[in-house]
Design a protein around this motif. Structure first.
Motif, PDB file in Angstrom:
ATOM      1  N   LYS A   1       0.864  -1.239   0.164  1.00 19.39           N
ATOM      2  CA  LYS A   1       0.034  -0.031  -0.011  1.00 19.39           C
ATOM      3  C   LYS A   1       0.903   1.272   0.075  1.00 19.39           C
ATOM      4  O   LYS A   1       0.574   2.146  -0.885  1.00 19.39           O
ATOM      5  CB  LYS A   1      -0.908  -0.039   1.149  1.00 19.39           C
ATOM      6  CG  LYS A   1      -1.955   1.246   1.299  1.00 19.39           C
ATOM      7  CD  LYS A   1      -2.641   1.290   2.406  1.00 19.39           C
ATOM      8  CE  LYS A   1      -3.707   2.513   2.437  1.00 19.39           C
ATOM      9  NZ  LYS A   1      -4.399   2.497   3.693  1.00 19.39           N
ATOM     10  N   GLU A   2       1.866   1.238   0.620  1.00 20.16           N
ATOM     11  CA  GLU A   2       2.804   2.480   0.885  1.00 20.16           C
ATOM     12  C   GLU A   2       3.413   2.464  -0.516  1.00 20.16           C
ATOM     13  O   GLU A   2       3.765   3.786  -0.995  1.00 20.16           O
ATOM     14  CB  GLU A   2       3.715   2.272   1.988  1.00 20.16           C
ATOM     15  CG  GLU A   2       2.950   2.612   3.381  1.00 20.16           C
ATOM     16  CD  GLU A   2       3.997   2.199   4.615  1.00 20.16           C
ATOM     17  OE1 GLU A   2       5.080   2.313   4.430  1.00 20.16           O
ATOM     18  OE2 GLU A   2       3.409   2.440   5.801  1.00 20.16           O
ATOM     19  N   ALA A   3       4.076   1.539  -0.901  1.00 22.96           N
ATOM     20  CA  ALA A   3       4.688   1.574  -2.310  1.00 22.96           C
ATOM     21  C   ALA A   3       3.755   2.344  -3.457  1.00 22.96           C
ATOM     22  O   ALA A   3       4.374   2.914  -4.332  1.00 22.96           O
ATOM     23  CB  ALA A   3       5.263   0.243  -2.840  1.00 22.96           C
ATOM     24  N   ARG A   4       2.425   1.745  -3.523  1.00 26.97           N
ATOM     25  CA  ARG A   4       1.251   2.146  -4.352  1.00 26.97           C
ATOM     26  C   ARG A   4       1.245   3.697  -4.218  1.00 26.97           C
ATOM     27  O   ARG A   4       1.083   4.533  -5.031  1.00 26.97           O
ATOM     28  CB  ARG A   4       0.145   1.501  -4.309  1.00 26.97           C
ATOM     29  CG  ARG A   4       0.307   0.183  -4.967  1.00 26.97           C
ATOM     30  CD  ARG A   4      -1.158  -0.314  -5.143  1.00 26.97           C
ATOM     31  NE  ARG A   4      -1.962  -0.368  -3.812  1.00 26.97           N
ATOM     32  CZ  ARG A   4      -1.783  -1.675  -3.198  1.00 26.97           C
ATOM     33  NH1 ARG A   4      -1.127  -2.534  -3.682  1.00 26.97           N
ATOM     34  NH2 ARG A   4      -2.396  -1.792  -2.108  1.00 26.97           N
ATOM     35  N   THR A   5       1.373   4.241  -2.817  1.00 22.07           N
ATOM     36  CA  THR A   5       0.861   5.439  -2.715  1.00 22.07           C
ATOM     37  C   THR A   5       1.969   6.357  -3.068  1.00 22.07           C
ATOM     38  O   THR A   5       2.219   7.468  -3.733  1.00 22.07           O
ATOM     39  CB  THR A   5       0.798   5.888  -0.994  1.00 22.07           C
ATOM     40  OG1 THR A   5      -0.277   5.009  -0.968  1.00 22.07           O
ATOM     41  CG2 THR A   5       0.572   7.270  -0.808  1.00 22.07           C
ATOM     42  N   TYR A   6       3.583   5.803  -2.853  1.00 21.94           N
ATOM     43  CA  TYR A   6       4.628   6.654  -3.044  1.00 21.94           C
ATOM     44  C   TYR A   6       4.972   6.863  -4.575  1.00 21.94           C
ATOM     45  O   TYR A   6       4.928   7.743  -5.438  1.00 21.94           O
ATOM     46  CB  TYR A   6       5.808   5.885  -2.582  1.00 21.94           C
ATOM     47  CG  TYR A   6       7.157   6.540  -3.049  1.00 21.94           C
ATOM     48  CD1 TYR A   6       7.580   7.635  -2.459  1.00 21.94           C
ATOM     49  CD2 TYR A   6       8.108   5.854  -3.949  1.00 21.94           C
ATOM     50  CE1 TYR A   6       8.814   8.247  -2.851  1.00 21.94           C
ATOM     51  CE2 TYR A   6       9.247   6.198  -4.283  1.00 21.94           C
ATOM     52  CZ  TYR A   6       9.674   7.417  -3.874  1.00 21.94           C
ATOM     53  OH  TYR A   6      11.172   8.018  -3.988  1.00 21.94           O
ATOM     54  N   ILE A   7       4.286   5.638  -5.588  1.00 21.86           N
ATOM     55  CA  ILE A   7       4.441   5.620  -6.867  1.00 21.86           C
ATOM     56  C   ILE A   7       3.596   6.617  -7.477  1.00 21.86           C
ATOM     57  O   ILE A   7       3.824   7.426  -8.578  1.00 21.86           O
ATOM     58  CB  ILE A   7       4.452   4.225  -7.439  1.00 21.86           C
ATOM     59  CG1 ILE A   7       5.537   3.389  -7.203  1.00 21.86           C
ATOM     60  CG2 ILE A   7       3.900   4.234  -8.899  1.00 21.86           C
ATOM     61  CD1 ILE A   7       5.289   1.852  -7.347  1.00 21.86           C
TER      62      ILE A   7
ATOM     63  N   LYS B   1       4.014   9.781  -9.938  1.00 21.68           N
ATOM     64  CA  LYS B   1       3.590  10.193 -11.155  1.00 21.68           C
ATOM     65  C   LYS B   1       2.904  11.551 -11.214  1.00 21.68           C
ATOM     66  O   LYS B   1       3.064  12.250 -12.319  1.00 21.68           O
ATOM     67  CB  LYS B   1       2.532   8.904 -11.356  1.00 21.68           C
ATOM     68  CG  LYS B   1       3.039   7.528 -11.818  1.00 21.68           C
ATOM     69  CD  LYS B   1       1.809   6.577 -11.755  1.00 21.68           C
ATOM     70  CE  LYS B   1       2.316   5.218 -12.412  1.00 21.68           C
ATOM     71  NZ  LYS B   1       1.333   4.454 -12.415  1.00 21.68           N
ATOM     72  N   LYS B   2       2.409  12.005  -9.948  1.00 24.86           N
ATOM     73  CA  LYS B   2       1.603  13.303 -10.028  1.00 24.86           C
ATOM     74  C   LYS B   2       2.582  14.448 -10.215  1.00 24.86           C
ATOM     75  O   LYS B   2       2.325  15.257 -10.888  1.00 24.86           O
ATOM     76  CB  LYS B   2       0.910  13.519  -8.695  1.00 24.86           C
ATOM     77  CG  LYS B   2      -0.464  12.754  -8.686  1.00 24.86           C
ATOM     78  CD  LYS B   2      -1.095  12.997  -7.378  1.00 24.86           C
ATOM     79  CE  LYS B   2      -2.155  12.117  -7.108  1.00 24.86           C
ATOM     80  NZ  LYS B   2      -2.838  12.153  -5.942  1.00 24.86           N
ATOM     81  N   GLY B   3       4.005  14.119  -9.733  1.00 24.00           N
ATOM     82  CA  GLY B   3       4.718  15.214  -9.744  1.00 24.00           C
ATOM     83  C   GLY B   3       5.747  15.119 -11.009  1.00 24.00           C
ATOM     84  O   GLY B   3       6.855  15.884 -11.317  1.00 24.00           O
ATOM     85  N   ALA B   4       5.430  14.123 -11.950  1.00 19.76           N
ATOM     86  CA  ALA B   4       6.298  13.814 -13.107  1.00 19.76           C
ATOM     87  C   ALA B   4       5.741  14.480 -14.176  1.00 19.76           C
ATOM     88  O   ALA B   4       4.923  14.466 -14.580  1.00 19.76           O
ATOM     89  CB  ALA B   4       6.686  12.394 -13.247  1.00 19.76           C
ATOM     90  N   LYS B   5       6.837  14.781 -15.331  1.00 20.52           N
ATOM     91  CA  LYS B   5       6.469  15.444 -16.345  1.00 20.52           C
ATOM     92  C   LYS B   5       6.595  14.034 -17.333  1.00 20.52           C
ATOM     93  O   LYS B   5       7.901  13.718 -17.604  1.00 20.52           O
ATOM     94  CB  LYS B   5       7.400  16.458 -16.783  1.00 20.52           C
ATOM     95  CG  LYS B   5       6.978  17.110 -18.294  1.00 20.52           C
ATOM     96  CD  LYS B   5       8.001  18.398 -18.363  1.00 20.52           C
ATOM     97  CE  LYS B   5       7.558  18.948 -19.771  1.00 20.52           C
ATOM     98  NZ  LYS B   5       8.748  19.872 -20.219  1.00 20.52           N
ATOM     99  N   ILE B   6       5.729  13.497 -17.962  1.00 20.93           N
ATOM    100  CA  ILE B   6       5.783  12.537 -18.854  1.00 20.93           C
ATOM    101  C   ILE B   6       5.438  13.231 -20.220  1.00 20.93           C
ATOM    102  O   ILE B   6       4.556  13.693 -20.705  1.00 20.93           O
ATOM    103  CB  ILE B   6       4.512  11.481 -18.543  1.00 20.93           C
ATOM    104  CG1 ILE B   6       4.811  10.987 -17.178  1.00 20.93           C
ATOM    105  CG2 ILE B   6       4.785  10.248 -19.582  1.00 20.93           C
ATOM    106  CD1 ILE B   6       3.776  10.007 -16.552  1.00 20.93           C
TER     107      ILE B   6
END
Length: 141
Positions: A122-128, A132-137
């Motif tokens: 759960k913590e790994a999913r939250t971190y990922i 993703k939210k802060g990444a520029k893709i």
């Protein structure tokens, strides 16, 4: 178990061929052929590499027609053809264990490990998700 796959899109002729194949395999097993060898050489399911061995399972883990047939059988009994959404099956029950309840002390360690694993996932999913939210893709085609 032995599975001969049949899909809803198969023609009646393809279903007929599959049914004949599983019926022939049943006759071979009834005639004394080694069930595990028949499964290794003929089953189209992932358990074929283990001679069809599914290990122990409990109610609720298999599709209903398969489960109903398996739990109605006695040890060393060979099923009739069982049809599911996966195809045609032959089942041979090689062992049965009585259902039992475990005490807390018997499952404490496994339960603790499972809860730790769930928390880490759960913590790994939250971190990922936060990454993703802060990444520029950017996508380049």
């Amino acid at each position: 178990h032995i599975l001969i796959k049949v899909t809803p899109t198969d023609t009646e002729e393809e279903k007929k061929i599959a049914r004949k194949k599983i019926e022939d395999l049943r006759k071979q097993a009834e005639g004394g052929a080694d069930f595990a060898e028949l499964a290794k050489n003929n089953s189209e399911g992932p358990s074929n590499v283990r001679g069809g061995d599914l290990g122990f399972f409990q109610r609720g883990q298999m599709v209903k027609p398969f489960e109903d047939a398996a739990f109605a059988m006695e040890k060393d009994q060979l099923s009739n053809l069982v049809e599911t959404n996966f195809g045609y099956h032959l089942i041979k029950v090689t062992d049965k264990e009585e259902e039992k309840k475990f005490s807390y002390d018997e499952v404490k360690e496994r339960l603790t490990e499972r809860l730790k694993q769930d928390k880490v996932e759960k913590e790994a999913r939250t971190y990922i998700d936060s990454l993703k939210k802060g990444a520029k893709i950017e996508k380049f085609l």
